[in-house]
Write a protein that holds these residues in place. Sequence first.
Motif, PDB file in Angstrom:
ATOM      1  N   VAL A 156       0.848  -1.191   0.000  1.00 50.10           N
ATOM      2  CA  VAL A 156       0.000   0.000   0.000  1.00 50.10           C
ATOM      3  C   VAL A 156       0.885   1.244   0.000  1.00 50.10           C
ATOM      4  N   GLU A 157       0.540   2.197  -0.855  1.00 51.30           N
ATOM      5  CA  GLU A 157       1.281   3.447  -0.925  1.00 51.30           C
ATOM      6  C   GLU A 157       0.715   4.458   0.078  1.00 51.30           C
ATOM      7  N   PHE A 158       1.606   5.122   0.791  1.00 51.33           N
ATOM      8  CA  PHE A 158       1.197   6.135   1.757  1.00 51.33           C
ATOM      9  C   PHE A 158       1.882   7.463   1.441  1.00 51.33           C
ATOM     10  N   THR A 159       1.191   8.551   1.775  1.00 52.39           N
ATOM     11  CA  THR A 159       1.727   9.895   1.585  1.00 52.39           C
ATOM     12  C   THR A 159       1.697  10.640   2.915  1.00 52.39           C
ATOM     13  N   VAL A 160       2.806  11.283   3.237  1.00 50.00           N
ATOM     14  CA  VAL A 160       2.931  12.056   4.475  1.00 50.00           C
ATOM     15  C   VAL A 160       2.901  13.536   4.126  1.00 50.00           C
ATOM     16  N   LEU A 161       2.031  14.282   4.789  1.00 46.27           N
ATOM     17  CA  LEU A 161       1.900  15.715   4.536  1.00 46.27           C
ATOM     18  C   LEU A 161       1.996  16.503   5.835  1.00 46.27           C
ATOM     19  N   LEU A 162       2.395  17.752   5.707  1.00 45.09           N
ATOM     20  CA  LEU A 162       2.525  18.648   6.854  1.00 45.09           C
ATOM     21  C   LEU A 162       1.697  19.898   6.600  1.00 45.09           C
ATOM     22  N   ASP A 163       0.757  20.169   7.499  1.00 39.73           N
ATOM     23  CA  ASP A 163      -0.066  21.378   7.398  1.00 39.73           C
ATOM     24  C   ASP A 163       0.485  22.468   8.304  1.00 39.73           C
ATOM     25  N   VAL A 164       0.499  23.680   7.787  1.00 41.99           N
ATOM     26  CA  VAL A 164       0.869  24.861   8.571  1.00 41.99           C
ATOM     27  C   VAL A 164      -0.408  25.634   8.847  1.00 41.99           C
ATOM     28  N   VAL A 165      -0.640  25.981  10.106  1.00 37.29           N
ATOM     29  CA  VAL A 165      -1.860  26.662  10.519  1.00 37.29           C
ATOM     30  C   VAL A 165      -1.489  27.958  11.236  1.00 37.29           C
ATOM     31  N   GLU A 166      -1.939  29.072  10.680  1.00 34.43           N
ATOM     32  CA  GLU A 166      -1.664  30.396  11.247  1.00 34.43           C
ATOM     33  C   GLU A 166      -0.169  30.619  11.425  1.00 34.43           C
ATOM     34  N   GLY A 167       0.598  30.159  10.455  1.00 30.67           N
ATOM     35  CA  GLY A 167       2.034  30.396  10.473  1.00 30.67           C
ATOM     36  C   GLY A 167       2.815  29.485  11.386  1.00 30.67           C
ATOM     37  N   ARG A 168       2.141  28.454  11.936  1.00 30.75           N
ATOM     38  CA  ARG A 168       2.818  27.540  12.865  1.00 30.75           C
ATOM     39  C   ARG A 168       2.672  26.100  12.382  1.00 30.75           C
ATOM     40  N   LEU A 169       3.551  25.237  12.885  1.00 30.27           N
ATOM     41  CA  LEU A 169       3.384  23.809  12.653  1.00 30.27           C
ATOM     42  C   LEU A 169       1.987  23.407  13.098  1.00 30.27           C
ATOM     43  N   GLY A 170       1.222  22.800  12.195  1.00 31.15           N
ATOM     44  CA  GLY A 170      -0.145  22.417  12.523  1.00 31.15           C
ATOM     45  C   GLY A 170      -0.300  20.938  12.739  1.00 31.15           C
ATOM     46  N   SER A 171      -0.278  20.158  11.665  1.00 33.95           N
ATOM     47  CA  SER A 171      -0.503  18.716  11.750  1.00 33.95           C
ATOM     48  C   SER A 171       0.395  17.980  10.762  1.00 33.95           C
ATOM     49  N   LEU A 172       0.847  16.833  11.183  1.00 27.28           N
ATOM     50  CA  LEU A 172       1.512  15.875  10.304  1.00 27.28           C
ATOM     51  C   LEU A 172       0.551  14.703  10.167  1.00 27.28           C
ATOM     52  N   TYR A 173       0.293  14.268   8.939  1.00 27.25           N
ATOM     53  CA  TYR A 173      -0.665  13.177   8.790  1.00 27.25           C
ATOM     54  C   TYR A 173      -0.316  12.308   7.586  1.00 27.25           C
ATOM     55  N   VAL A 174      -0.854  11.093   7.623  1.00 27.91           N
ATOM     56  CA  VAL A 174      -0.581  10.091   6.606  1.00 27.91           C
ATOM     57  C   VAL A 174      -1.879   9.751   5.876  1.00 27.91           C
ATOM     58  N   LEU A 175      -1.827   9.739   4.554  1.00 31.16           N
ATOM     59  CA  LEU A 175      -2.950   9.327   3.724  1.00 31.16           C
ATOM     60  C   LEU A 175      -2.584   8.038   3.008  1.00 31.16           C
TER      61      LEU A 175
END
Length: 254
Positions: free
Chosen positions: A206-225
């Motif tokens: 299974v292929e997975f993708t890791v993404l990083l969200d920035v929220v209001e100029g700060r580290l927000g969330s790291l998540y895997v799809l």
Amino acid sequence: MAITPQKIIRASVRAAVYGAVALVDPNRLSGARKHAFWVGLAGASAAETALLPRPDDPWRPPAEVVGEGMFAAGLTYGGHELWAKADAWLIDALATAGARRPRLWYAALSAAIGAGVSLIEVPSIADEFGSDQEPTVVSDEVRDVVRGLLNGVQGYGADELFAQLATAQMTGGDGAWDFQVDENLPRTLISDYTFPVVGTYSSDGVEFTVLLDVVEGRLGSLYVLNDDVTGVDEAGVSLPDTASIDFHLEHART
């Protein structure tokens, strides 16, 4: 998430603009004043549309930004007759409801809506799955993956995010992690976006993708799809060693 100074400023500006526009009766304008009002409103609509943060696609090419702004401006100016009729209907409705000064009530409601739009917060992916955890120090595996993402490109707020990561805490797990960072540290120039570098890896076919969200100029969330892009893997996800992850620039535009 707390209401930040940035959100308060945005809410105040939007409330002032919405309220001021609602105070003007477009049905009483004529000639140059009418034209100036609708041109100004079209310009404001264009600016708000073009400058609105897009967390899912912050790196839009200039032509796309200009095109969206022009579309919003044209829609506003072209529909000004309908807008004027709607304004009259709302004022009549407020007067029928017993408002002695319906125009002021309309302005107050518009200002409240403008402020509310700015203060509404979209929960992060980790928030959607809920977490009763107390924040902890960022784990080595999560820290290494974030570093891998940030090292994948120069700019895009990487320096500020690196500084935030040094003292950040986290909650979550099983494929979604939220960060809490020192509010006194510098923020990224762009407020809300997905970092343009992503990580991909395979596990059990299974292929997975890791993404990083920035929220209001700060580290927000790291998540895997997963490879179906249907969200966090419900079976639980543990991050592999960074040597097994292919970090590459994906969201930047040319």
